[in-house]
Design a protein around this motif. Structure first.
Motif, mmCIF file in Angstrom:
data_model
loop_
_atom_site.group_PDB
_atom_site.id
_atom_site.type_symbol
_atom_site.label_atom_id
_atom_site.label_comp_id
_atom_site.label_asym_id
_atom_site.label_seq_id
_atom_site.Cartn_x
_atom_site.Cartn_y
_atom_site.Cartn_z
ATOM 1 N N ILE A 12 103.344 133.315 69.332
ATOM 2 C CA ILE A 12 102.948 134.548 69.431
ATOM 3 C C ILE A 12 102.141 135.282 67.962
ATOM 4 C CG2 ILE A 12 103.944 137.184 69.215
ATOM 5 C CD1 ILE A 12 106.277 135.826 71.348
ATOM 6 N N GLU A 13 102.452 134.799 66.855
ATOM 7 C CA GLU A 13 101.689 135.330 65.704
ATOM 8 C C GLU A 13 100.476 134.779 65.700
ATOM 9 O OE1 GLU A 13 104.085 133.504 62.487
ATOM 10 O OE2 GLU A 13 105.763 134.727 62.786
ATOM 11 N N GLN A 14 100.403 133.475 66.479
ATOM 12 C CA GLN A 14 98.741 132.894 66.377
ATOM 13 C C GLN A 14 97.830 133.656 67.518
ATOM 14 O OE1 GLN A 14 98.202 130.621 63.899
ATOM 15 N NE2 GLN A 14 100.307 131.060 63.534
ATOM 16 N N GLY A 15 98.512 134.453 68.230
ATOM 17 C CA GLY A 15 97.691 135.208 69.172
ATOM 18 C C GLY A 15 97.779 134.683 70.658
ATOM 19 N N VAL A 16 98.882 133.557 70.904
ATOM 20 C CA VAL A 16 98.738 133.136 72.090
ATOM 21 C C VAL A 16 99.579 134.191 72.813
ATOM 22 C CG1 VAL A 16 99.921 131.224 73.472
ATOM 23 C CG2 VAL A 16 98.889 130.816 71.467
ATOM 24 N N THR A 17 98.885 134.595 74.246
ATOM 25 C CA THR A 17 99.561 135.376 75.161
ATOM 26 C C THR A 17 99.696 134.982 76.459
ATOM 27 O OG1 THR A 17 97.226 135.959 75.807
ATOM 28 C CG2 THR A 17 98.150 137.393 74.219
ATOM 29 N N ASP A 18 99.422 133.722 76.646
ATOM 30 C CA ASP A 18 99.797 133.037 77.790
ATOM 31 C C ASP A 18 100.257 131.841 77.842
ATOM 32 O OD1 ASP A 18 98.670 135.101 80.313
ATOM 33 O OD2 ASP A 18 97.523 135.145 78.528
ATOM 34 N N VAL A 19 101.179 131.224 78.431
ATOM 35 C CA VAL A 19 101.608 129.841 78.568
ATOM 36 C C VAL A 19 101.738 129.252 80.120
ATOM 37 C CG1 VAL A 19 102.518 129.557 76.385
ATOM 38 C CG2 VAL A 19 103.995 130.080 78.250
ATOM 39 N N PHE A 20 101.552 128.003 80.434
ATOM 40 C CA PHE A 20 101.691 127.569 81.803
ATOM 41 C C PHE A 20 102.622 126.373 81.832
ATOM 42 C CE2 PHE A 20 97.422 128.895 80.690
ATOM 43 C CZ PHE A 20 97.123 129.880 81.589
ATOM 44 N N GLY A 21 103.615 126.587 82.559
ATOM 45 C CA GLY A 21 104.715 125.558 82.750
ATOM 46 C C GLY A 21 105.525 125.374 83.872
ATOM 47 N N TYR A 22 106.137 124.275 83.852
ATOM 48 C CA TYR A 22 107.004 123.945 84.957
ATOM 49 C C TYR A 22 108.400 123.406 84.535
ATOM 50 C CZ TYR A 22 108.470 120.974 89.168
ATOM 51 O OH TYR A 22 108.897 120.511 90.179
ATOM 52 N N ALA A 23 109.194 124.171 85.160
ATOM 53 C CA ALA A 23 110.698 124.040 84.803
ATOM 54 C C ALA A 23 111.443 122.581 84.878
ATOM 55 C CB ALA A 23 111.567 125.082 85.324
ATOM 56 N N ASP A 32 114.046 129.488 77.699
ATOM 57 C CA ASP A 32 114.840 130.574 77.308
ATOM 58 C C ASP A 32 114.343 131.432 76.130
ATOM 59 O OD1 ASP A 32 116.875 130.031 79.270
ATOM 60 O OD2 ASP A 32 118.005 128.816 77.943
ATOM 61 N N ALA A 33 113.927 130.741 75.406
ATOM 62 C CA ALA A 33 113.329 131.409 74.106
ATOM 63 C C ALA A 33 111.801 132.250 74.631
ATOM 64 C CB ALA A 33 112.782 130.430 72.873
ATOM 65 N N LEU A 34 111.269 131.761 75.422
ATOM 66 C CA LEU A 34 110.055 132.366 76.243
ATOM 67 C C LEU A 34 110.511 133.628 76.865
ATOM 68 C CD1 LEU A 34 107.818 129.493 77.568
ATOM 69 C CD2 LEU A 34 107.111 130.925 75.897
ATOM 70 N N TYR A 35 111.651 133.347 77.638
ATOM 71 C CA TYR A 35 112.107 134.405 78.499
ATOM 72 C C TYR A 35 112.686 135.626 77.496
ATOM 73 C CZ TYR A 35 114.679 137.305 81.880
ATOM 74 O OH TYR A 35 115.194 138.372 82.723
ATOM 75 N N THR A 42 103.285 135.622 78.391
ATOM 76 C CA THR A 42 103.463 135.516 79.557
ATOM 77 C C THR A 42 103.529 134.236 79.981
ATOM 78 O OG1 THR A 42 102.184 137.578 79.945
ATOM 79 C CG2 THR A 42 102.364 136.015 82.058
ATOM 80 N N THR A 43 104.445 133.847 80.817
ATOM 81 C CA THR A 43 104.799 132.397 81.267
ATOM 82 C C THR A 43 104.243 132.339 82.702
ATOM 83 O OG1 THR A 43 106.749 131.941 80.002
ATOM 84 C CG2 THR A 43 106.435 130.628 81.848
ATOM 85 N N HIS A 44 103.198 131.490 83.042
ATOM 86 C CA HIS A 44 102.718 131.295 84.463
ATOM 87 C C HIS A 44 103.340 129.848 84.793
ATOM 88 C CE1 HIS A 44 99.393 134.297 83.761
ATOM 89 N NE2 HIS A 44 99.489 133.794 82.599
ATOM 90 N N VAL A 68 98.020 126.576 76.288
ATOM 91 C CA VAL A 68 99.361 126.138 75.762
ATOM 92 C C VAL A 68 100.175 125.800 77.220
ATOM 93 C CG1 VAL A 68 101.506 126.408 74.600
ATOM 94 C CG2 VAL A 68 99.529 127.212 73.872
ATOM 95 N N TYR A 69 100.703 124.508 77.353
ATOM 96 C CA TYR A 69 101.463 124.318 78.682
ATOM 97 C C TYR A 69 102.757 123.646 78.220
ATOM 98 C CZ TYR A 69 100.361 119.429 78.707
ATOM 99 O OH TYR A 69 100.286 118.131 78.394
ATOM 100 N N PHE A 70 103.779 123.637 78.956
ATOM 101 C CA PHE A 70 105.146 122.784 78.732
ATOM 102 C C PHE A 70 105.401 122.328 80.260
ATOM 103 C CE2 PHE A 70 106.414 127.248 80.106
ATOM 104 C CZ PHE A 70 107.246 126.865 80.964
#
Length: 177
Positions: A12-23, A32-35, A42-44, A68-70
């Motif tokens: 967030i400090e780096q300006g990231v506003t969107d991440v893409f992920g698979y649980a 949980d930290a993203l939530y 925003t998590t897509h 960024v993705y997880f």
């Protein structure tokens, strides 16, 4: 503050506003930290891990920002390799964050597998298609690992980086901050 919470704060400090992920089970503390910060990032949710990495790559291509993705561990992390390779070959910055088994279940220095469920040596597998590939196997120095990974993706010719993020380290308190 645990390592997952720190990583989300850092993004967030780096300006990231969107991440893409698979649980998956081995990435839940990070999710949980993203939530907890859903109003700021925003998590897509994607339907396949490869889609996460490719979405991050597409995001980087269209916005000029880091994608960024997880994913979860093992085969889930491996499914993202196509997106990492794409970013490597075409010079776009993406950061993969892949959950993994707890460190006590990982392969030891002797090379003997400890039989962790879906354990993979992600660093070895991604060394040739990333600018930086690291396992965060301790909370000591975690701050430096994250900073280095982020900066490496953006320095010089841009490309992908990957952080192998074991479950116990995601939950561990930050040391050395």
């Amino acid at each position: 503050m645990n390592c997952s919470e720190y990583l989300v704060d850092f993004l967030i400090e780096q300006g990231v506003t969107d991440v893409f992920g698979y649980a998956g089970g081995y990435i839940v503390p990070f999710m949980d930290a993203l939530y907890k910060r859903k109003d700021e990032i925003t998590t897509h949710v994607c339907y396949h891990e490869q889609g996460c990495a490719l979405a991050a790559d597409g995001y980087a291509r269209t916005t000029g920002k880091i994608g960024v993705y997880f994913t979860t561990s093992g085969p889930g992390a491996v499914n993202g390799l196509g997106g990492l390779a794409d970013a490597w070959f075409d010079g776009f910055p993406i950061m993969g964050i892949c959950g993994n088994v707890p460190t006590k279940e990982m392969k030891g220095f002797s090379g003997i597998r400890q039989n962790g469920f879906q354990e993979m040596d992600l660093v070895s597998m991604t060394r040739n298609i990333t600018k930086y590939s690291v396992t965060a196997n301790t909370s000591t120095g975690f701050v430096d690992i994250i900073s280095r990974a982020y900066n490496m993706a953006l320095l010089g010719r841009k490309g992908g980086v990957i952080i192998d993020f074991p479950l116990d380290i995601q939950q561990a308190n930050i040391i050395g901050r």
